[in-house]
Scaffold this motif. Structure first.
Motif, PDB file in Angstrom:
ATOM      1  N   PRO A 144       3.895  -1.164  -7.266  1.00  0.00           N
ATOM      2  CA  PRO A 144       2.987  -2.234  -7.116  1.00  0.00           C
ATOM      3  C   PRO A 144       2.743  -2.583  -5.698  1.00  0.00           C
ATOM      4  N   GLU A 145       3.694  -2.023  -4.748  1.00  0.00           N
ATOM      5  CA  GLU A 145       3.388  -2.474  -3.267  1.00  0.00           C
ATOM      6  C   GLU A 145       3.825  -1.182  -2.698  1.00  0.00           C
ATOM      7  N   THR A 146       3.595  -0.779  -1.329  1.00  0.00           N
ATOM      8  CA  THR A 146       4.259   0.107  -0.729  1.00  0.00           C
ATOM      9  C   THR A 146       5.412  -0.198   0.175  1.00  0.00           C
ATOM     10  N   PHE A 176      -0.176   0.391  -7.474  1.00  0.00           N
ATOM     11  CA  PHE A 176      -1.035   0.247  -8.994  1.00  0.00           C
ATOM     12  C   PHE A 176      -0.547  -1.061  -9.407  1.00  0.00           C
ATOM     13  N   ARG A 177      -1.473  -1.675 -10.069  1.00  0.00           N
ATOM     14  CA  ARG A 177      -1.021  -2.946 -10.825  1.00  0.00           C
ATOM     15  C   ARG A 177      -1.932  -3.121 -12.087  1.00  0.00           C
ATOM     16  N   ASN A 178      -1.374  -3.284 -13.255  1.00  0.00           N
ATOM     17  CA  ASN A 178      -2.018  -3.413 -14.522  1.00  0.00           C
ATOM     18  C   ASN A 178      -2.632  -4.653 -14.582  1.00  0.00           C
ATOM     19  N   GLU A 179      -3.578  -5.094 -13.680  1.00  0.00           N
ATOM     20  CA  GLU A 179      -4.007  -6.380 -13.679  1.00  0.00           C
ATOM     21  C   GLU A 179      -4.868  -6.859 -14.975  1.00  0.00           C
ATOM     22  N   ILE A 180      -4.649  -8.141 -15.282  1.00  0.00           N
ATOM     23  CA  ILE A 180      -5.123  -8.549 -16.689  1.00  0.00           C
ATOM     24  C   ILE A 180      -7.044  -8.409 -16.410  1.00  0.00           C
ATOM     25  N   LEU A 186     -14.807  -3.017  -5.609  1.00  0.00           N
ATOM     26  CA  LEU A 186     -13.666  -2.438  -5.030  1.00  0.00           C
ATOM     27  C   LEU A 186     -12.424  -3.453  -4.866  1.00  0.00           C
ATOM     28  N   PHE A 187     -12.993  -4.900  -5.316  1.00  0.00           N
ATOM     29  CA  PHE A 187     -12.117  -5.936  -4.983  1.00  0.00           C
ATOM     30  C   PHE A 187     -10.895  -6.084  -5.580  1.00  0.00           C
ATOM     31  N   ARG A 188     -10.783  -6.000  -6.857  1.00  0.00           N
ATOM     32  CA  ARG A 188      -9.794  -6.016  -7.757  1.00  0.00           C
ATOM     33  C   ARG A 188      -9.828  -4.770  -8.607  1.00  0.00           C
ATOM     34  N   THR A 189      -8.748  -4.066  -8.324  1.00  0.00           N
ATOM     35  CA  THR A 189      -8.563  -2.642  -9.135  1.00  0.00           C
ATOM     36  C   THR A 189      -7.294  -2.618  -9.630  1.00  0.00           C
ATOM     37  N   ARG A 190      -7.001  -1.455 -10.565  1.00  0.00           N
ATOM     38  CA  ARG A 190      -5.807  -1.233 -11.229  1.00  0.00           C
ATOM     39  C   ARG A 190      -4.962  -0.382 -10.324  1.00  0.00           C
ATOM     40  N   GLU A 193      -5.481   1.151  -2.664  1.00  0.00           N
ATOM     41  CA  GLU A 193      -4.595   1.536  -1.306  1.00  0.00           C
ATOM     42  C   GLU A 193      -4.064   0.255  -0.456  1.00  0.00           C
ATOM     43  N   GLN A 194      -3.122   0.349  -0.170  1.00  0.00           N
ATOM     44  CA  GLN A 194      -2.692  -0.856   0.911  1.00  0.00           C
ATOM     45  C   GLN A 194      -2.397  -0.284   2.335  1.00  0.00           C
ATOM     46  N   PHE A 195      -2.676  -1.285   3.064  1.00  0.00           N
ATOM     47  CA  PHE A 195      -1.895  -0.806   4.538  1.00  0.00           C
ATOM     48  C   PHE A 195      -1.036  -1.908   4.895  1.00  0.00           C
ATOM     49  N   GLU A 196       0.464  -1.518   5.106  1.00  0.00           N
ATOM     50  CA  GLU A 196       1.597  -2.547   5.095  1.00  0.00           C
ATOM     51  C   GLU A 196       2.315  -2.416   6.365  1.00  0.00           C
ATOM     52  N   LEU A 197       2.497  -3.319   6.979  1.00  0.00           N
ATOM     53  CA  LEU A 197       3.759  -3.305   8.162  1.00  0.00           C
ATOM     54  C   LEU A 197       4.862  -4.266   7.961  1.00  0.00           C
ATOM     55  N   SER A 260     -12.462 -14.976  -0.463  1.00  0.00           N
ATOM     56  CA  SER A 260     -11.333 -14.474  -1.230  1.00  0.00           C
ATOM     57  C   SER A 260     -10.368 -13.644  -0.325  1.00  0.00           C
ATOM     58  N   GLU A 261      -9.056 -13.464  -0.984  1.00  0.00           N
ATOM     59  CA  GLU A 261      -8.224 -12.724   0.120  1.00  0.00           C
ATOM     60  C   GLU A 261      -8.485 -11.595   0.459  1.00  0.00           C
ATOM     61  N   LEU A 262      -8.292 -11.023   1.820  1.00  0.00           N
ATOM     62  CA  LEU A 262      -8.516  -9.620   2.436  1.00  0.00           C
ATOM     63  C   LEU A 262      -7.356  -9.294   2.850  1.00  0.00           C
ATOM     64  N   GLU A 263      -6.378  -9.904   3.359  1.00  0.00           N
ATOM     65  CA  GLU A 263      -4.921  -9.672   3.519  1.00  0.00           C
ATOM     66  C   GLU A 263      -4.072 -10.572   3.749  1.00  0.00           C
ATOM     67  N   ILE A 300       8.721 -10.014   8.897  1.00  0.00           N
ATOM     68  CA  ILE A 300       7.140 -10.406   8.884  1.00  0.00           C
ATOM     69  C   ILE A 300       6.411  -9.074   8.226  1.00  0.00           C
ATOM     70  N   GLU A 301       5.482  -9.431   7.320  1.00  0.00           N
ATOM     71  CA  GLU A 301       4.823  -8.388   6.464  1.00  0.00           C
ATOM     72  C   GLU A 301       3.225  -8.729   6.660  1.00  0.00           C
ATOM     73  N   PRO A 302       2.550  -8.165   7.397  1.00  0.00           N
ATOM     74  CA  PRO A 302       1.126  -7.941   7.073  1.00  0.00           C
ATOM     75  C   PRO A 302       0.695  -7.083   6.353  1.00  0.00           C
ATOM     76  N   SER A 303      -0.081  -7.498   5.124  1.00  0.00           N
ATOM     77  CA  SER A 303      -0.100  -6.424   3.967  1.00  0.00           C
ATOM     78  C   SER A 303      -1.702  -6.774   3.687  1.00  0.00           C
ATOM     79  N   GLY A 304      -2.466  -5.551   3.627  1.00  0.00           N
ATOM     80  CA  GLY A 304      -3.681  -5.686   3.358  1.00  0.00           C
ATOM     81  C   GLY A 304      -4.106  -4.605   2.783  1.00  0.00           C
ATOM     82  N   GLY A 305      -5.513  -4.619   2.028  1.00  0.00           N
ATOM     83  CA  GLY A 305      -6.009  -3.480   1.081  1.00  0.00           C
ATOM     84  C   GLY A 305      -7.155  -2.881   1.748  1.00  0.00           C
ATOM     85  N   VAL A 306      -6.759  -1.613   1.558  1.00  0.00           N
ATOM     86  CA  VAL A 306      -7.782  -0.489   2.331  1.00  0.00           C
ATOM     87  C   VAL A 306      -9.063  -0.794   1.408  1.00  0.00           C
TER      88      VAL A 306
HETATM   89  N1  GAP Z   1       3.715  -6.099  -0.079  1.00  0.00           N
HETATM   90  C1  GAP Z   1       2.972  -7.758  -0.255  1.00  0.00           C
HETATM   91  C2  GAP Z   1       1.779  -7.457  -1.144  1.00  0.00           C
HETATM   92  O1  GAP Z   1       1.516  -6.336  -1.842  1.00  0.00           O
HETATM   93  P1  GAP Z   1      -0.429  -8.912  -1.864  1.00  0.00           P
HETATM   94  O2  GAP Z   1      -0.818 -10.038  -1.537  1.00  0.00           O
HETATM   95  O3  GAP Z   1       0.124  -8.882  -3.457  1.00  0.00           O
HETATM   96  O4  GAP Z   1       1.165  -8.583  -1.221  1.00  0.00           O
HETATM   97  C3  GAP Z   1      -1.635  -7.062  -0.424  1.00  0.00           C
HETATM   98  O5  GAP Z   1      -1.132  -7.468  -1.767  1.00  0.00           O
HETATM   99  C4  GAP Z   1      -2.971  -6.721  -0.370  1.00  0.00           C
HETATM  100  O6  GAP Z   1      -3.117  -5.663  -1.132  1.00  0.00           O
HETATM  101  C5  GAP Z   1      -4.075  -7.974  -0.697  1.00  0.00           C
HETATM  102  O7  GAP Z   1      -4.264  -8.799   0.251  1.00  0.00           O
HETATM  103  C6  GAP Z   1      -5.198  -6.853  -1.113  1.00  0.00           C
HETATM  104  O8  GAP Z   1      -6.170  -6.823  -0.002  1.00  0.00           O
HETATM  105  C7  GAP Z   1      -4.618  -5.834  -1.743  1.00  0.00           C
HETATM  106  N2  GAP Z   1      -4.646  -5.903  -3.439  1.00  0.00           N
HETATM  107  C8  GAP Z   1      -3.565  -6.593  -4.065  1.00  0.00           C
HETATM  108  N3  GAP Z   1      -3.873  -6.220  -5.262  1.00  0.00           N
HETATM  109  C9  GAP Z   1      -5.011  -5.656  -5.307  1.00  0.00           C
HETATM  110  C10 GAP Z   1      -6.119  -5.027  -6.372  1.00  0.00           C
HETATM  111  N4  GAP Z   1      -5.654  -5.295  -7.325  1.00  0.00           N
HETATM  112  N5  GAP Z   1      -7.003  -4.560  -5.885  1.00  0.00           N
HETATM  113  C11 GAP Z   1      -7.251  -4.252  -4.807  1.00  0.00           C
HETATM  114  N6  GAP Z   1      -6.533  -4.573  -3.662  1.00  0.00           N
HETATM  115  C12 GAP Z   1      -5.522  -5.369  -3.852  1.00  0.00           C
END
Ligand code: GAP
Length: 448
Positions: A144-146, A176-180, A186-190, A193-197, A260-263, A300-306
């Motif tokens: 569910p996170e990289t 992958f997240r089985n979001e309810i 593209l904002f919230r999908t199951r 892709e993430q870019f994470e440091l 809404s959250e971008l990163e 410290i973790e900057p974590s964003g969604g591609v």
């Molecule tokens: N490792 C920390 C982590 O995963 P998160 O806030 O749950 O933190 C980071 O996710 C980023 O991943 C979010 O800011 C968002 O950009 C992206 N993201 C999370 N869930 C997503 C979803 N269901 N669909 C698209 N992007 C998603």
């Protein structure tokens, strides 16, 4: 911000111009799954390359990693995801639609008004089984996170990279997240892709590094053309922090549905390394030879969604304007993100123009992502290039046959200049690279 900017226009542009298609469309689509078309694949790759360049290539203190999506199931026990990666789910007793309890305002079903069940905690990890027999012990999860791929490789990277702390490990990949509930394109999908440091630091310096990364990440979006007024920072309240976080800031974007959250940029402390050390029995502390000290680093973790970034870049760049009494839709993407950098457009398909135009295309394509289009009127071809965000069009006309010069048309100013064919690659390179594309001045000029 243009008043008429809304999600439907973006979805329609994406379909019309080959950025994004519904997944499995010929079967009616699959909820909240999307496929990137020819333009979208380029844009997404450019976003990832821009991130990798800023986060890995240009830094001496960060290295990259590419870990597997399926991991040992104990990883997710240690990380807390098996126990705590849940959302409260309620179901309508009448229509059986499911909702996230914390996202609905009343105690009734938002769709039909029916009575809702009591909330139960629903784990968001996708479960599958590994190997030919589905049996106890074969259960694994799609990550569910990289981030966890980075934590479990911390020791490998430290011993092989010869780097010292502070040290960052970067990764881009699918999660992958089985979001309810999903939605907003593209904002919230199951699947996303993430870019994470994960940036490992000495405890006690974590506060400073958190501030540093918040600023770095905010500036990255601005440098790539996103308008500052559409971005904001929001600090998490203590009660909304993830189970691993000591502090967290969100970079929010003003999407059509609101801020809404971008990163997220989180201080994860030593949570993950301590948990993995405990679960695996391995010592994951770091020995600082110069100081003669041993400690478990903080992260410290900057974590964003591609995909979320792709969406935000598109929304931010989208514009409709009037040019000589006609509506022009134009996507002012930063040149480094634009799917096509230059389009070669012979004035017409013609036995005299085509060979020269093909030659120009051949000259440019090794250096730039180049399109070639000789169908329909030149006006329609310009419109298509404007809509996919191509910064420059090169037009070959009958005069070109005589004077060996072509016209470069600028997407944003619509200015046209004539240059000798042999100087084309150099001129375009200079224009694309630097003569710095300054999005804020572009928008300021437009809004006057
Ligand atoms: N490792 C920390 C982590 O995963 P998160 O806030 O749950 O933190 C980071 O996710 C980023 O991943 C979010 O800011 C968002 O950009 C992206 N993201 C999370 N869930 C997503 C979803 N269901 N669909 C698209 N992007 C998603």
């Amino acid at each position: 911000m243009p008043a008429d900017r809304d999600m439907e226009r973006i979805v329609s542009l994406c379909k019309r111009r080959g950025f994004v298609f519904p997944s499995s469309e010929i079967y009616g689509g699959l909820a909240s799954c999307w496929d990137y078309g020819p333009m979208g694949a380029e844009l997404k790759r450019n976003v990832k390359n821009a991130w990798w360049k800023a986060m890995v290539q240009e830094r001496a203190d960060v290295v990259g990693l590419d870990t597997s999506i399926m991991m040992h199931p104990e990883v997710w026990v240690a990380s807390g995801h098996v126990q705590g990666f849940t959302d409260p789910l309620v179901e309508c007793r009448a229509c059986h639609l499911r909702w996230r309890a914390d996202e609905i305002k009343s105690q009734r079903c938002p769709s039909c008004g029916g009575e809702l069940t009591e909330p139960r905690m629903f784990n968001l990890m996708f479960k599958t089984s590994m190997g030919p027999v589905e049996e106890e012990g074969s259960t694994i999860y799609l990550r569910p996170e990289t981030a966890q791929g980075i934590f479990v490789n911390f020791e490998n990277v430290v011993t092989t990279s010869r780097k010292k702390i502070p040290l960052g490990i970067a990764q881009i990949g699918k999660s992958f997240r089985n979001e309810i509930t999903t939605g907003n394109f593209l904002f919230r999908t199951r699947e996303f892709e993430q870019f994470e440091l994960e940036y490992f630091v000495k405890p006690g310096t974590d506060g400073e590094w958190l501030d540093y990364w918040v600023k770095e990440r905010f500036d990255w979006y601005v440098k790539l053309g996103m308008r500052k007024e559409n971005l904001r920072l929001r600090e998490h309240d203590k009660d909304e922090l993830a189970h691993y976080a000591r502090a967290c800031y969100d970079i929010d974007y003003l999407f059509p549905m609101g801020w809404s959250e971008l990163e997220g940029i989180a201080n994860r402390g030593d949570f993950d390394l301590v948990q993995h050390a405990r679960q695996s029995g391995r010592d994951l502390s770091y020995y600082d030879a110069e100081a003669g000290e041993k400690y478990v680093p903080y992260v410290i973790e900057p974590s964003g969604g591609v995909d979320r970034s792709v969406l935000a870049f598109l929304i931010d760049a989208y514009d409709e304007e009037e040019v000589e009494g006609e509506k022009r839709t134009v996507v002012h993407l930063h040149p480094s993100l634009a799917p096509i950098k230059v389009a070669v457009l012979p004035l017409s398909r013609n036995e005299r123009l085509t060979p020269l135009a093909r030659e120009v295309h051949k000259q440019l394509s090794p250096g730039f992502m180049t399109d070639y289009d000789d169908s329909q009127s030149i006006g329609r071809r310009y419109r298509r290039q404007d809509e996919i965000g191509t910064p420059f069009c090169v037009t070959i006309d009958f005069e070109s046959l005589e004077d060996k010069q072509v016209t470069i048309r600028d997407r944003d100013s619509l200015a046209q200049i004539r240059v000798p064919i042999e100087e084309l690659p150099k001129t375009l390179e200079a224009k694309l690279k630097g003569e710095a594309f300054d999005a804020s001045s572009l928008w300021a000029a437009r809004e006057k």
